[in-house]
Design a protein around this motif. Structure first.
Motif, PDB file in Angstrom:
ATOM      1  N   VAL A  53       0.847  -1.210   0.000  1.00  0.00           N
ATOM      2  CA  VAL A  53       0.000   0.000   0.000  1.00  0.00           C
ATOM      3  C   VAL A  53       0.877   1.253   0.000  1.00  0.00           C
ATOM      4  N   VAL A  54       1.926   1.265   0.822  1.00  0.00           N
ATOM      5  CA  VAL A  54       2.823   2.426   0.907  1.00  0.00           C
ATOM      6  C   VAL A  54       3.549   2.639  -0.412  1.00  0.00           C
ATOM      7  N   SER A  55       4.098   1.561  -0.965  1.00  0.00           N
ATOM      8  CA  SER A  55       4.869   1.668  -2.213  1.00  0.00           C
ATOM      9  C   SER A  55       4.003   2.167  -3.369  1.00  0.00           C
ATOM     10  N   GLU A  56       2.764   1.682  -3.422  1.00  0.00           N
ATOM     11  CA  GLU A  56       1.858   2.080  -4.524  1.00  0.00           C
ATOM     12  C   GLU A  56       1.459   3.549  -4.373  1.00  0.00           C
ATOM     13  N   LEU A  57       1.280   3.990  -3.108  1.00  0.00           N
ATOM     14  CA  LEU A  57       0.787   5.352  -2.853  1.00  0.00           C
ATOM     15  C   LEU A  57       1.900   6.392  -2.948  1.00  0.00           C
ATOM     16  N   ASN A  58       3.125   5.961  -2.561  1.00  0.00           N
ATOM     17  CA  ASN A  58       4.266   6.899  -2.533  1.00  0.00           C
ATOM     18  C   ASN A  58       3.907   8.193  -1.795  1.00  0.00           C
ATOM     19  N   PRO A  59       3.465   8.102  -0.549  1.00  0.00           N
ATOM     20  CA  PRO A  59       2.937   9.257   0.181  1.00  0.00           C
ATOM     21  C   PRO A  59       4.001  10.261   0.604  1.00  0.00           C
ATOM     22  N   ALA A  60       3.669  11.551   0.593  1.00  0.00           N
ATOM     23  CA  ALA A  60       4.597  12.589   1.048  1.00  0.00           C
ATOM     24  C   ALA A  60       4.418  12.812   2.557  1.00  0.00           C
ATOM     25  N   THR A  61       3.171  12.644   3.034  1.00  0.00           N
ATOM     26  CA  THR A  61       2.882  12.847   4.460  1.00  0.00           C
ATOM     27  C   THR A  61       2.085  11.665   4.996  1.00  0.00           C
ATOM     28  N   VAL A  62       2.652  11.029   6.026  1.00  0.00           N
ATOM     29  CA  VAL A  62       2.016   9.857   6.637  1.00  0.00           C
ATOM     30  C   VAL A  62       1.791  10.123   8.116  1.00  0.00           C
ATOM     31  N   LEU A  63       0.602   9.737   8.612  1.00  0.00           N
ATOM     32  CA  LEU A  63       0.337   9.778  10.055  1.00  0.00           C
ATOM     33  C   LEU A  63       0.132   8.340  10.520  1.00  0.00           C
ATOM     34  N   GLU A  64       0.870   7.950  11.548  1.00  0.00           N
ATOM     35  CA  GLU A  64       0.669   6.623  12.153  1.00  0.00           C
ATOM     36  C   GLU A  64       0.085   6.846  13.537  1.00  0.00           C
ATOM     37  N   MET A 134      -2.185  18.283   4.254  1.00  0.00           N
ATOM     38  CA  MET A 134      -3.098  17.146   4.083  1.00  0.00           C
ATOM     39  C   MET A 134      -2.322  15.865   4.412  1.00  0.00           C
ATOM     40  N   LEU A 135      -3.065  14.819   4.759  1.00  0.00           N
ATOM     41  CA  LEU A 135      -2.444  13.514   5.009  1.00  0.00           C
ATOM     42  C   LEU A 135      -2.675  12.611   3.803  1.00  0.00           C
ATOM     43  N   ASP A 136      -1.609  12.022   3.294  1.00  0.00           N
ATOM     44  CA  ASP A 136      -1.760  11.111   2.148  1.00  0.00           C
ATOM     45  C   ASP A 136      -2.112   9.704   2.626  1.00  0.00           C
ATOM     46  N   LEU A 137      -1.569   9.348   3.800  1.00  0.00           N
ATOM     47  CA  LEU A 137      -1.815   8.010   4.351  1.00  0.00           C
ATOM     48  C   LEU A 137      -1.913   8.100   5.877  1.00  0.00           C
ATOM     49  N   VAL A 138      -2.918   7.434   6.436  1.00  0.00           N
ATOM     50  CA  VAL A 138      -3.031   7.268   7.892  1.00  0.00           C
ATOM     51  C   VAL A 138      -3.006   5.768   8.174  1.00  0.00           C
ATOM     52  N   PHE A 139      -2.018   5.326   8.967  1.00  0.00           N
ATOM     53  CA  PHE A 139      -1.965   3.924   9.392  1.00  0.00           C
ATOM     54  C   PHE A 139      -2.513   3.863  10.811  1.00  0.00           C
ATOM     55  N   MET A 140      -3.680   3.253  10.974  1.00  0.00           N
ATOM     56  CA  MET A 140      -4.376   3.184  12.265  1.00  0.00           C
ATOM     57  C   MET A 140      -4.044   1.866  12.960  1.00  0.00           C
ATOM     58  N   GLY A 163      -8.549  10.974  -2.289  1.00  0.00           N
ATOM     59  CA  GLY A 163      -7.434  10.056  -2.509  1.00  0.00           C
ATOM     60  C   GLY A 163      -6.641   9.704  -1.260  1.00  0.00           C
ATOM     61  N   SER A 164      -6.866  10.433  -0.159  1.00  0.00           N
ATOM     62  CA  SER A 164      -6.189  10.051   1.100  1.00  0.00           C
ATOM     63  C   SER A 164      -6.598   8.626   1.467  1.00  0.00           C
ATOM     64  N   VAL A 165      -5.625   7.880   1.998  1.00  0.00           N
ATOM     65  CA  VAL A 165      -5.868   6.472   2.337  1.00  0.00           C
ATOM     66  C   VAL A 165      -5.798   6.245   3.839  1.00  0.00           C
ATOM     67  N   LEU A 166      -6.829   5.584   4.377  1.00  0.00           N
ATOM     68  CA  LEU A 166      -6.792   5.097   5.758  1.00  0.00           C
ATOM     69  C   LEU A 166      -6.490   3.611   5.682  1.00  0.00           C
ATOM     70  N   VAL A 211     -10.179   4.448   0.901  1.00  0.00           N
ATOM     71  CA  VAL A 211      -9.773   5.654   0.176  1.00  0.00           C
ATOM     72  C   VAL A 211     -10.848   6.713   0.368  1.00  0.00           C
ATOM     73  N   PHE A 212     -10.458   7.884   0.835  1.00  0.00           N
ATOM     74  CA  PHE A 212     -11.394   8.998   1.025  1.00  0.00           C
ATOM     75  C   PHE A 212     -11.724   9.588  -0.337  1.00  0.00           C
ATOM     76  N   LEU A 213     -13.013   9.758  -0.610  1.00  0.00           N
ATOM     77  CA  LEU A 213     -13.432  10.206  -1.947  1.00  0.00           C
ATOM     78  C   LEU A 213     -13.677  11.710  -2.003  1.00  0.00           C
ATOM     79  N   GLY A 214     -13.539  12.379  -0.841  1.00  0.00           N
ATOM     80  CA  GLY A 214     -13.705  13.835  -0.804  1.00  0.00           C
ATOM     81  C   GLY A 214     -15.147  14.238  -0.567  1.00  0.00           C
TER      82      GLY A 214
END
Ligand SMILES: COCc1ccccc1-c1cc(O)c2[nH]cnc(=O)c2c1
Ligand SMILES: [Mg+2]
Length: 214
Positions: A53-64, A134-140, A163-166, A211-214
C-alpha cells in the motif's frame, strides 16, 4: 529490576540488527516475536500488505496512530521518498521511549517525528504544530475503540483530501466493528479488506484500506 517486553525487543534489535539498516531491524523484531516473545507489531505477513500500500501510494505525508515499539514506523519510513515525512503518535510513554531507540537504530530519525500523547489531543494540532496541509496516508494501529472517533476527527479537521488512504490494522482481531461498518457504508470511502492473520499466529485478522473520496 525486571525488564519489560519492549525493552527485551529493543535488546534483540541492538544485538541482531545492523545500525542504519531498517530491513535488518524489521527482521530482528519479527524473529524475536516469532521465536522468543509475541508482541503486537503488525508483523511480517500484514507488513507485506502495508509495504505494498505504501509503495503504490508513494505518500509525502504519513500519520501513524499507535507507534508501540516502532516496527511499522520503521517499515513505512524505509519505503518513503526522500523528503517525505512520517508523524507517529504514541500515548504510552514507555513504548515511546523504546520506539525512539528502535527508530534511531534504523537510522530513520530524519524521516520520522515521534510524538508522545493522545490522538484526540494531537490530530487537531496537525496543521498548526507540524505544518501538515493534508495527510496522504493514515496507518491506524492504536486502540480499536478510537478508530472511528479519530476518523471523524481527521475528517472534521480537514486533514483528508480526495485520494487520502486510511489503512487500519486489527479490524478482525481484536476487531473494530463500528469502524468497519462506517467506512464500508459511507459514500465518502471506497473500502477494501485485505485478509491476513494476527501477527505471528494462525488466527484470522486483516487490514482495511479505505480511500477517502472527498
Ligand atoms: C494488547 O493486546 C494484544 C492483543 C492480544 C490478542 C489479540 C490482538 C492483540 C493486539 C494486536 C495488535 O496488532 C494491536 N495493535 C494495536 N493496538 C492493540 O491494542 C493491538 C492488540
Ligand atoms: Mg496492530
Amino acid at each position: 529490576t525486571q525488564s519489560t517486553r519492549p525493552q527485551r525487543l529493543l535488546g534483540a534489535v541492538q544485538k541482531n540488527a545492523t545500525r542504519g539498516d531498517p530491513r535488518s531491524v524489521v527482521k530482528a523484531i519479527d524473529e524475536f516475536c516469532r521465536h522468543k516473545e509475541w508482541a503486537m507489531n503488525v508483523g511480517d505477513e500484514k507488513g507485506c500488505i502495508l509495504d505494498s500500500v505504501v509503495s503504490e501510494l508513494n505518500p509525502a505525508t504519513v500519520l501513524e496512530l499507535g507507534t508501540y515499539c516502532g516496527y511499522s514506523t520503521v517499515r513505512i519510513a524505509s519505503l518513503l521518498p526522500p523528503h517525505a515525512k512520517l508523524i507517529t503518535l504514541e500515548f504510552n510513554p514507555d513504548y515511546a521511549k523504546i520506539a525512539c531507540q528502535v527508530i534511531a537504530w534504523a537510522g530513520l530519525e530524519d524521516k520520522i517525528q515521534l510524538v508522545e500523547g493522545s490522538s484526540a489531543e494531537w490530530i487537531p494540532k496537525m496543521k498548526e504544530h507540524f505544518g501538515v496541509k493534508m495527510l496522504d496516508l493514515v496507518f491506524m494501529d492504536h486502540w480499536k475503540d478510537d478508530y472511528l472517533p479519530d476518523t471523524k476527527l481527521l475528517e472534521d479537521c480537514g486533514l483528508l483530501r480526495k485520494g487520502s488512504v486510511l489503512l487500519a490494522d486489527n479490524v478482525i482481531c481484536p476487531g473494530s466493528p463500528d469502524y468497519l461498518k462506517y467506512v464500508r457504508r459511507s459514500p465518502r470511502y471506497k473500502s477494501q479488506y485485505f485478509r491476513s492473520h494476527l501477527e505471528y499466529t494462525k488466527a484470522e485478522d486483516g487490514l482495511e484500506k479505505s480511500v477517502f473520496l472527498g
